[in-house]
Design an enzyme around this catalytic site. Structure first.
Site, short mmCIF file in Angstrom:
data_model
loop_
_atom_site.label_atom_id
_atom_site.label_comp_id
_atom_site.label_asym_id
_atom_site.label_seq_id
_atom_site.Cartn_x
_atom_site.Cartn_y
_atom_site.Cartn_z
CG HIS A 1 4.83 0.33 -6.42
ND1 HIS A 1 5.26 -0.32 -7.54
CD2 HIS A 1 4.30 -0.63 -5.62
CE1 HIS A 1 5.00 -1.61 -7.45
NE2 HIS A 1 4.42 -1.83 -6.28
CD1 TRP A 2 9.99 3.04 -0.69
CD2 TRP A 2 9.48 4.11 -2.59
NE1 TRP A 2 11.15 3.53 -1.24
CE2 TRP A 2 10.87 4.19 -2.40
CE3 TRP A 2 8.94 4.72 -3.73
CZ2 TRP A 2 11.71 4.85 -3.28
CZ3 TRP A 2 9.77 5.36 -4.62
CH2 TRP A 2 11.14 5.43 -4.39
#
Length: 170
Positions: free
Chosen positions: A127-128
């Site tokens: 996840h960013w």
């Protein structure tokens, strides 16, 4: 000289600590809480497709802190198909545009932590982070009190972001 209490209460933080327990998809908050579209508003999901999702971070570094993730529970970039990687970049772009319109963000920290030693709190699901920033958004609290102040409730921020997304046609 009077001594003051240096405790800052953050009872919501325990929910974060407890959410880190568990291994694999069963223990992953992205897989567990964002599985069904019916709960998207409650879970602050801004976007969802068959391949990606964008969600307001429940434990933000700053107001409007978003997470951009593949739906698939995957820890390695190399394991994601190219169409998913491409869509993730498009979602990062869209999230940035929404934060600019809704919160008047002046800058951004965008990052992906791969592996626990790199700071990944959720190391099994890529996840960013996209963290909006403003000139002068750092004050004395992080320096003196090791505390970050989030000035707006998540529900209110989420409503602003959804409205901006609609305004932009996203």
């Amino acid at each position: 000289m009077a001594e003051f209490n240096r405790n800052v209460w953050a009872p919501w933080r325990m929910e974060y600590i407890e959410s880190l327990s568990g291994v694999g998809a069963a223990g992953c908050f992205l897989c567990r809480q964002f599985r069904t579209p019916e709960d998207d508003a409650k879970n602050h999901v801004l976007f969802r497709s068959d391949r990606t999702l964008v969600v307001l971070n429940r434990f933000p570094y700053n107001s409007g802190h978003l997470l951009v993730a593949p739906v698939a529970h995957e820890s390695q970039l190399e394991a994601l198909p190219e169409d998913v990687l491409f869509e993730l970049i498009l979602r990062l772009r869209d999230a940035k545009r929404i934060l600019e319109v809704a919160l008047k963000a002046q800058g951004f920290n965008i990052g992906l932590n791969l592996g626990q030693c790199a700071g990944a709190g959720l190391r099994d699901h890529l996840h960013w982070h996209i963290v909006p920033r403003w000139e002068g958004d750092t004050n004395f609290m992080p320096v003196l009190g090791d505390v970050k102040v989030i000035p707006e409730a998540l529900d209110r921020t989420f409503q602003k972001l959804r409205a901006a997304g609609r305004q932009l046609g996203l």
